[in-house]
Design a protein around this motif. Sequence first.
Motif, PDB file in Angstrom:
ATOM      1  N   GLN A  31       0.828  -1.201   0.000  1.00 33.24           N
ATOM      2  CA  GLN A  31       0.000   0.000   0.000  1.00 33.24           C
ATOM      3  C   GLN A  31       0.868   1.259   0.000  1.00 33.24           C
ATOM      4  O   GLN A  31       0.588   2.230  -0.711  1.00 33.24           O
ATOM      5  CB  GLN A  31      -0.933  -0.001   1.209  1.00 33.24           C
ATOM      6  CG  GLN A  31      -1.886   1.191   1.247  1.00 33.24           C
ATOM      7  CD  GLN A  31      -2.858   1.106   2.422  1.00 33.24           C
ATOM      8  OE1 GLN A  31      -3.000   0.063   3.046  1.00 33.24           O
ATOM      9  NE2 GLN A  31      -3.513   2.220   2.713  1.00 33.24           N
ATOM     10  N   LEU A  32       1.941   1.250   0.799  1.00 34.25           N
ATOM     11  CA  LEU A  32       2.859   2.389   0.849  1.00 34.25           C
ATOM     12  C   LEU A  32       3.492   2.621  -0.525  1.00 34.25           C
ATOM     13  O   LEU A  32       3.548   3.762  -1.009  1.00 34.25           O
ATOM     14  CB  LEU A  32       3.949   2.138   1.884  1.00 34.25           C
ATOM     15  CG  LEU A  32       5.085   3.175   1.934  1.00 34.25           C
ATOM     16  CD1 LEU A  32       4.560   4.536   2.373  1.00 34.25           C
ATOM     17  CD2 LEU A  32       6.202   2.705   2.865  1.00 34.25           C
ATOM     18  N   LEU A  62      13.479   8.335  -4.666  1.00 34.55           N
ATOM     19  CA  LEU A  62      12.978   8.887  -3.408  1.00 34.55           C
ATOM     20  C   LEU A  62      14.148   9.454  -2.605  1.00 34.55           C
ATOM     21  O   LEU A  62      15.311   9.130  -2.885  1.00 34.55           O
ATOM     22  CB  LEU A  62      12.298   7.786  -2.574  1.00 34.55           C
ATOM     23  CG  LEU A  62      11.060   7.114  -3.159  1.00 34.55           C
ATOM     24  CD1 LEU A  62      10.823   5.776  -2.473  1.00 34.55           C
ATOM     25  CD2 LEU A  62       9.847   8.019  -3.005  1.00 34.55           C
ATOM     26  N   ASP A  63      13.858  10.251  -1.593  1.00 37.20           N
ATOM     27  CA  ASP A  63      14.906  10.632  -0.640  1.00 37.20           C
ATOM     28  C   ASP A  63      15.503   9.357  -0.055  1.00 37.20           C
ATOM     29  O   ASP A  63      14.773   8.401   0.248  1.00 37.20           O
ATOM     30  CB  ASP A  63      14.320  11.475   0.493  1.00 37.20           C
ATOM     31  CG  ASP A  63      13.907  12.868   0.037  1.00 37.20           C
ATOM     32  OD1 ASP A  63      14.233  13.248  -1.109  1.00 37.20           O
ATOM     33  OD2 ASP A  63      13.255  13.569   0.829  1.00 37.20           O
ATOM     34  N   ALA A  64      16.814   9.348   0.117  1.00 38.99           N
ATOM     35  CA  ALA A  64      17.470   8.104   0.531  1.00 38.99           C
ATOM     36  C   ALA A  64      18.815   8.387   1.175  1.00 38.99           C
ATOM     37  O   ALA A  64      19.364   9.479   1.063  1.00 38.99           O
ATOM     38  CB  ALA A  64      17.671   7.203  -0.691  1.00 38.99           C
ATOM     39  N   THR A  90      13.288   5.906   4.423  1.00 39.17           N
ATOM     40  CA  THR A  90      12.457   5.951   5.630  1.00 39.17           C
ATOM     41  C   THR A  90      11.294   6.893   5.370  1.00 39.17           C
ATOM     42  O   THR A  90      11.475   8.109   5.211  1.00 39.17           O
ATOM     43  CB  THR A  90      13.265   6.433   6.847  1.00 39.17           C
ATOM     44  OG1 THR A  90      14.432   5.615   6.995  1.00 39.17           O
ATOM     45  CG2 THR A  90      12.424   6.347   8.113  1.00 39.17           C
ATOM     46  N   ILE A  91      10.097   6.317   5.296  1.00 44.00           N
ATOM     47  CA  ILE A  91       8.897   7.086   4.966  1.00 44.00           C
ATOM     48  C   ILE A  91       7.769   6.653   5.886  1.00 44.00           C
ATOM     49  O   ILE A  91       7.477   5.457   6.018  1.00 44.00           O
ATOM     50  CB  ILE A  91       8.499   6.868   3.492  1.00 44.00           C
ATOM     51  CG1 ILE A  91       9.612   7.398   2.580  1.00 44.00           C
ATOM     52  CG2 ILE A  91       7.161   7.553   3.173  1.00 44.00           C
ATOM     53  CD1 ILE A  91       9.459   7.079   1.137  1.00 44.00           C
TER      54      ILE A  91
END
Length: 230
Positions: A8-9, A115-117, A140-141
Amino acid sequence: MTTQAFSQLLNELGNPSLYVLDPSISKSDYVALDLSKSNDALNTVDVSSSETLEQYINSYIIKNNAKVAYGGYLETRNIYQRSSYFKDINPETERNIHLGLDLWIAAETPIFSPLDAEVHSFKNNTNHGDYGPTIILKHTIENMEFYTLYGHLSLASIQNLQVGQVFKQGHQIGTLGDASVNGDYAPHLHIQIIKDVQGFVGDYPGVCSKLDLEFYKGNCLDPELLLSLK
């Protein structure tokens, strides 16, 4: 994090679609490519030769007026039989099921973080048929941690890298390698999503056996959830 919550994320993050190649390449410039053992068109192609496979893929891209060929998640492939690193006489334990998504495009193509990483780890995996230079990013989200792996990169991609180094979404993390460094494949990116990296450093199985498939299907979800190429 359950597999359902993870899926889902990823679905939410991938809407709108994210990118690991130049965003100026539109979705219409991508064409799906079948490299599974059930593709009869490969019966006349020497898939053990990186040069022959590259010619086949490039011809396929041109024929379809595309710039990138993509596919391979959970494909059962014959290509790995050329390497003792994967081959096994037992069909249940032979590693021939692909766990990532491949993007076939020229060597030196820039690769970007979707993504940010931060850099979890990196390594040059030099077995025949392996990833070659590889980067694993940690994301990390919403208090959820997961990882993305980028295989078949250039040596320059890992030369000045540091564990913990931060990449913002859309920043370049490296470039693609050629057959001399990327495990002896036609140039391409192997991108894989990993829920639990299981202590691996700079490496994680990108191909599994039929025996282990159920575990990896839950731990390595389809990168299509992020990239939305279909």
